[in-house]
Design a protein around this motif. Structure first.
Motif, PDB file in Angstrom:
ATOM      1  N   ALA A 194       0.825  -1.208   0.000  1.00  0.00           N
ATOM      2  CA  ALA A 194       0.000   0.000   0.000  1.00  0.00           C
ATOM      3  C   ALA A 194       0.857   1.255   0.000  1.00  0.00           C
ATOM      4  N   ALA A 195       1.917   1.257   0.787  1.00  0.00           N
ATOM      5  CA  ALA A 195       2.760   2.451   0.881  1.00  0.00           C
ATOM      6  C   ALA A 195       3.521   2.695  -0.418  1.00  0.00           C
ATOM      7  N   ALA A 196       4.134   1.641  -0.963  1.00  0.00           N
ATOM      8  CA  ALA A 196       4.921   1.806  -2.182  1.00  0.00           C
ATOM      9  C   ALA A 196       4.040   2.146  -3.376  1.00  0.00           C
ATOM     10  N   THR A 197       2.942   1.430  -3.517  1.00  0.00           N
ATOM     11  CA  THR A 197       2.034   1.676  -4.635  1.00  0.00           C
ATOM     12  C   THR A 197       1.362   3.035  -4.510  1.00  0.00           C
ATOM     13  N   GLY A 198       0.935   3.378  -3.307  1.00  0.00           N
ATOM     14  CA  GLY A 198       0.237   4.637  -3.101  1.00  0.00           C
ATOM     15  C   GLY A 198       1.100   5.851  -3.405  1.00  0.00           C
ATOM     16  N   GLY A 199       2.341   5.868  -2.904  1.00  0.00           N
ATOM     17  CA  GLY A 199       3.219   6.998  -3.160  1.00  0.00           C
ATOM     18  C   GLY A 199       3.538   7.167  -4.621  1.00  0.00           C
ATOM     19  N   SER A 200       3.829   6.050  -5.293  1.00  0.00           N
ATOM     20  CA  SER A 200       4.164   6.099  -6.713  1.00  0.00           C
ATOM     21  C   SER A 200       2.968   6.509  -7.560  1.00  0.00           C
ATOM     22  N   THR A 201       1.792   5.970  -7.238  1.00  0.00           N
ATOM     23  CA  THR A 201       0.585   6.266  -8.022  1.00  0.00           C
ATOM     24  C   THR A 201       0.161   7.719  -7.878  1.00  0.00           C
TER      25      THR A 201
END
Length: 451
Positions: free
Chosen positions: A245-252
């Protein structure tokens, strides 16, 4: 490494600040951090000038209208961010960088092409981001290209030499600064953007849309080969869902916002010189302040390019200390940046995105399939990943078949495939076909190997 050695290495890192670990597993006693740090890491890494420039290509170069361009950017960003998020979850389990883990599906020697291409890709992205910084310095200081390049090189070396902790700290600070800067730019550009671009799409709306999805995904997929490099220090029991969630959310969030802002800029200004693309739309004083912040934004990207590019070189078998590898990668990239700066930025940037994506897209698809589906019950141990007797795995031939399948659809100034030449509007589907062929081939080859 013994307990005494681990304590000594931790004390050494605290005292001198330079990360001493390379591609070996991170001991459990040195694990630290929380998944939320990944949000600021990938938000900061994607809130930068290259993201803005890719977004501008969708309207200014491909001829898409603003709304379809933003939709294409959203699709491409979601695809690549999901891959980065999935691969990030594997770091806490093993404490290993990304390109050591892919020795599982590819084998020790079969993984070398991926390691080499990642090192080259890291150098390539360093070149792109450095040139963007040089454009800003020339605009701000009125100095020549070579002098601007020298300043950029010196400023970009310190953080990746220090390593993991410093990179996370830098991205946290950059995230706050860049949110403020890009919020200001968004307010100014919003009233000057046009729904329609200056030129109609030469590939047709569908062809231009797919090309926009491809180049946007290619930009984000460039991070996929680095994903575990920034989660391998997390404690072994860290929740995979929180990491994802953290990695995907920041990148998205960063990719869609800054890419969409770039698309709006592309309808209102020329992109031949990316720095003037911003400065010509803002009041002079505010424009200079924003350019300084954008210059710093290139740093948030180049430190990751240098750090993970150097890790890829180590994974390819280069036996030198990690910090020395950073210096070597920087030196090679700086020479190439000087050469690339003598050519058209738009054409060079677009070619680079497409060339790297023809390998990255099937590679990432195979890697995700291997780690989360076909090989999930037989994941190799760190000792097995270091065993050179495991020479080749099904990952390499599957990836190569995916690349071969996409060749007829390739479309760029360096090479145009026969299908793309005859039917230009379908050229953007090459990556989809390459990924489909690669994952199907991996499923067949790996099952036959186990049988």
């Amino acid at each position: 490494m013994s307990t005494v050695d681990e304590v000594a290495s931790a004390a050494h890192s605290r005292r001198y600040g330079i990360e001493i670990h390379g591609i070996e597993p991170i001991p459990t006693t040195l694990r630290h951090g929380r998944p939320r740090s990944l949000f600021t890491l990938w938000f900061g890494a994607n809130t930068q000038f290259a993201t803005l420039s890719v977004g501008a290509l969708t309207t200014a170069a491909f001829g898409l209208r603003l709304i379809p361009a933003i939709l294409a950017i959203a699709v491409g960003t979601l695809l690549s961010s999901t891959v980065v998020g999935l691969l990030s979850t594997r770091g806490p389990n093993t404490g290993l960088p990304q390109l050591i883990q892919t020795r599982g599906p590819f084998g020790w020697f079969g993984n070398l092409p991926a390691a080499l291409s990642t090192a080259i890709g890291g150098i390539g992205w360093y070149v792109v981001d450095t040139i963007l910084g040089v454009f800003i310095l020339r605009n701000l200081l009125g100095i020549g290209f070579t002098a601007s390049l020298a300043i950029m090189v010196v400023g970009q070396l310190i953080v990746p030499i220090i390593g993991y902790r410093m990179i996370h700290a830098l991205e946290r600070g950059m995230s706050v600064l860049l949110i403020c800067v890009f919020a200001i730019v968004t307010c100014y550009v919003g009233g000057r953007a046009h729904l329609a671009p200056a030129a109609s799409p030469s590939l047709g709306t569908i062809g231009a849309f797919m090309l926009a999805v491809s180049v946007t995904a290619a930009r984000g997929l460039g991070w996929s080969a680095y994903a575990c490099d920034y989660t391998r220090y997390l404690p072994a029991g860290t929740s995979p869902r929180r990491v994802f969630a953290a990695a995907t959310g920041g990148s998205t969030l960063a990719g869609i916002w800054i890419g969409g802002l770039g698309a709006a800029l592309g309808t209102a200004a020329a992109v031949t010189d990316p720095s003037s693309m911003v400065s010509q739309l803002l009041p002079p004083t505010l424009g200079r302040i924003v350019l300084v912040a954008l210059l710093l934004s290139t740093l948030s990207s180049t430190v990751i390019d240098l750090y993970s590019g150097s890790m890829a070189a180590l994974a390819a078998g280069v036996r030198i200390p990690r910090w020395v590898s950073v210096v070597v990668v920087c030196a090679i990239g700086s020479v190439l940046a000087w050469w690339a700066g003598q050519h058209s930025f738009t054409d060079t940037f677009q070619n680079f995105l497409l060339i790297t994506s023809y390998w990255l897209a099937p590679w990432a698809t195979v890697t995700v399939a291997a780690l989360f589906r076909f090989d999930r019950d037989v994941a190799p141990t760190p000792a097995q990943l270091a065993d050179r007797r495991r020479r080749f795995g099904p990952g390499l031939p599957a990836t190569l078949l995916g690349v071969i399948a996409s060749i007829p659809f390739m479309s760029q100034t360096l090479y145009t495939g026969p299908i793309a030449h005859a039917y230009p509007t379908v050229s953007g589907f090459g990556h989809v076909i390459g990924c489909a062929v690669a994952v199907f081939a991996y499923a067949v080859i790996s099952r036959k190997a186990r049988a």
